[in-house]
Design a protein around this motif. Structure first.
Motif, short mmCIF file in Angstrom:
data_model
loop_
_atom_site.label_atom_id
_atom_site.label_comp_id
_atom_site.label_asym_id
_atom_site.label_seq_id
_atom_site.Cartn_x
_atom_site.Cartn_y
_atom_site.Cartn_z
N LYS A 544 0.86 -1.18 0.00
CA LYS A 544 0.00 0.00 0.00
C LYS A 544 0.89 1.23 0.00
CE LYS A 544 -0.33 0.24 5.05
NZ LYS A 544 -1.22 0.27 6.23
N TYR A 623 -2.89 -6.81 -0.51
CA TYR A 623 -3.78 -5.68 -0.25
C TYR A 623 -4.82 -5.57 -1.37
CZ TYR A 623 -0.50 -3.80 3.24
OH TYR A 623 0.29 -3.62 4.34
N VAL A 635 -7.58 0.86 1.98
CA VAL A 635 -7.38 -0.58 2.02
C VAL A 635 -8.70 -1.24 2.37
CG1 VAL A 635 -6.12 -2.47 3.10
CG2 VAL A 635 -4.99 -0.29 2.74
N ASP A 638 -8.31 -4.75 5.30
CA ASP A 638 -7.56 -4.68 6.55
C ASP A 638 -8.25 -5.48 7.64
OD1 ASP A 638 -5.15 -3.54 6.40
OD2 ASP A 638 -5.74 -1.55 7.10
#
Length: 638
Positions: A544, A623, A635, A638
């Motif tokens: 990310k 991700y 994201v 997560d």
């Protein structure tokens, strides 16, 4: 050893049985033709061409492999029989009825091959054809027999037009597992032999019940649970869930049903913080760490150069290696701030496999706990081979392709197949009420096939003009009453830019969201960021983007030391190295640290390691990123 020998004997026995029953492979020798090969096997050329269509009209190359049927493949009639004829002179008083009865055929079959009898009567001395139907001996499909067998270890012969996805489904495997079993097979060709660990229903059921009970537990599906939530919760793939629970393929996932999951699967829920690992809080081993880093610097060439600035500008591999090295140094400094001290040896592989061998042979690696690198594929494989004897872990920092490594090879970058699987699992979990479309170029047919198989309602966008995508190719499939999820899988610059431009314009009339598992340089450099924002662009990524404001401690320190913001290779070097050092500080050795379940995460990268079916470890921490307003990234997983 005895058990291994038994498994090998079973494999050889099955392999030989398959050859006797269905197909053989033939390696073409110099000067051989299809005609000469057909004669040697006493079959027709047509039979060879039916199983090897690519051989038609081409000169056979030496070492090419053909699939050979063990019996003649004969064209059949609708009744499933081959037809030959005999000439017959009709005698006095013989009728169609008597001839049919004598030859065990029907009157209609006599007329079929003597069409004048549809209008005229049968007469004495007429010369007619009598069909003789010879029942064709059934050729047993070797691979089909194997997929239905109860053996756990088998060999599969690749037939024309077979795909990795189709073969893996036949045996209850995922494509990733098939690739792990056959690491050297990148592209399928007819005649190849694939190793298979058979996980179909019969093979699983043939295992002792006690083993099944030891491996699995029953879980009751809760309301609103999806495949995606289960794969995240128990850290297993959808393919594995279906293989363990065949009813899911026919019935789908339903609340209240009981399914099998592995007992070793760690249950992860949104409120369960065990999913994230903070190795900084787990430091117990304060012994000095000893690591080695192998990088393709080729410093001898750099020293000889009169224009070092120009060499740096033109040598991309050197720039990547230097950036990665800068991140390694920052990670070592960070570890020492945490009280973990490191001895690091840096080796220049000079981009040479022989140099890697020389480094390992001339230096003592007996106390080395981990080797990071080399960066290039062939060099990593060589390092893994040589250091496997010393049981030294070797980490591949950047490679995403299939590596021919040993049990000591740890692939830190999630594979492209893993990225595709994460995207497909996400789409599958939220497909309800969505109009899912896919646009793929020729290089990405595999993910197109995999997506349409997993989500059959997916529709494929085709170009009516072979060389150019038109807006109508899209509008013909878009739905004004549903959210349109468009997956773009392409390297073709024109295809990516044209489709993105059209979809951005159409987003004013349609609800459109764009996805890809392949965010290449075209998306990065050629598609305006505003388009990506408008289309809620969603993609899988190994990393990310760190928040540039406010700057993290790492970014600030890096900028002070080097005068620039760290790029992705510097960050990758930092994250990979810091994870290695902290794992060594949290366990007795690196292998032990890999068994700690959960995901560690740093500036841009995260790591969750699992053992491969055949040697080594892989990282499946991917991700799923989405563009937000103001060009921010979110994201999603997560």
């Amino acid at each position: 050893m005895k058990k291994l020998v038994q498994v090998l004997l079973i494999c050889v026995g099955i392999f030989q049985w398959g050859y006797a029953q269905g197909y053989k492979t033939h390696k073409v020798q110099k000067g051989e033709t299809v005609e000469s090969i057909a004669q040697s096997y006493k079959i027709s050329e047509a039979s060879i061409y039916r199983l090897n269509p690519d051989a038609k009209g081409k000169r056979l190359s030496s070492s090419a492999v053909l699939v050979i049927p063990t019996e003649e493949i004969v064209p059949t009639s609708e009744e499933g029989s081959s037809v030959t004829f005999k000439q017959y002179r009709v005698k006095s008083k013989e009728t169609l009825y008597s001839l049919a009865k004598t030859n065990d055929i029907s009157i209609e079959e006599i007329k079929k091959y003597n069409t004048y009898l549809n209008e005229e009567e049968l007469g004495e001395n007429d010369l007619i054809k009598i069909p003789i139907f010879r029942k064709k001996k059934k050729v047993i499909n070797f691979n089909e027999s194997l997929s239905e067998s109860s053996f756990s270890n088998v060999i599969h012969i690749v037939l024309p037009k077979e795909t990795k996805y189709g073969i893996s489904r036949k045996y209850g495997l995922s494509v990733e597992q098939l690739d792990e079993l056959n690491p050297g097979v990148l592209q399928l060709r007819a005649g190849q032999l694939l190793k298979i660990v058979n996980k179909n229903k019969k093979a699983v059921e043939s295992q002792p019940d006690s083993n099944m009970d030891a491996r699995f537990q029953m879980y009751k599906v809760q309301p609103k649970e999806t495949f995606y939530s289960l794969t995240r919760r128990f850290q297993v793939s959808k393919d594995s869930l279906v293989a363990w629970n065949p009813q899911l393929e026919k019935e789908g996932l339903q609340a209240g049903m009981s399914i099998k999951i592995p007992k070793k699967a760690k249950e992860l829920t949104p409120s369960n913080n065990a999913e994230k690992i903070d190795f900084e809080q787990m430091i117990t081993n304060h012994n000095r760490k000893k690591i080695a880093v192998m990088l393709p610097l080729s410093l001898q060439k750099f020293g000889e150069s009169t224009d070092k600035e120009e060499q740096l500008k033109s040598d991309k591999v050197l720039r990547i290696a230097l950036d990665f090295y800068s991140g390694v140094q920052e990670a070592i400094d960070k570890a020492e701030e945490l009280g973990v001290y490191v001895d690091a040896k840096i080796y220049d592989t000079q981009r040479s496999k022989s140099k890697v061998s020389e480094i390992i042979s001339k230096n003592d690696f007996s106390d080395t706990q981990v080797v990071i690198g080399p960066l290039l594929t062939s060099n990593i494989e060589e390092a893994s081979r040589l250091l496997n004897k010393k049981n030294v872990p070797v980490l591949s920092p950047l490679t995403s392709g299939d590596l021919k490594g040993y049990g000591n090879l740890i692939q830190t970058r999630p594979s492209d197949l893993m990225m595709e699987q994460v995207l497909i699992t996400y789409l599958d979990s939220l497909k309800q009420g969505k109009n899912i479309l896919i646009l793929a170029d020729k290089k990405h047919q595999f993910i197109k096939d995999k997506l349409t198989y997993t989500i059959p309602e997916t529709r494929v966008i085709t170009q009516r003009r072979a060389d150019y995508l038109q807006q109508s190719d899209l509008t013909n499939l878009l739905d004004k009453n549903r959210e349109n999820w468009v997956v773009i899988e392409a390297d073709d610059v024109a295809l990516v830019t044209n489709s993105s431009s059209y979809l951005n314009a159409l987003s004013k009339r349609y609800d459109i969201r764009v996805f890809t598992s392949n965010k290449n340089d075209t998306f990065e450099n050629e598609v305006p960021n505003q388009y990506l924002t408008n289309l809620k662009f969603t993609y899988t990524s190994i990393s990310k983007e760190y928040q540039k404001e406010p700057l993290s401690e790492f970014v600030e320190t890096y900028k002070e030391n080097y005068g620039v913001i760290p790029n992705k290779y510097a960050v990758r070097g930092y994250d990979t190295t810091l994870d290695v050092i902290l794992r060594l500080a949290a366990a007795d050795d690196f292998y032990e640290s890999l068994s700690i379940e959960g995901t560690s995460e740093y500036i841009e990268n995260k790591f969750s390691y699992h053992k491969k079916m055949i040697g080594g470890f892989y990282n499946d921490a991917v991700y799923l990123m989405q563009y937000q307003e103001n060009l921010e990234l979110k994201v999603l997983n997560d």
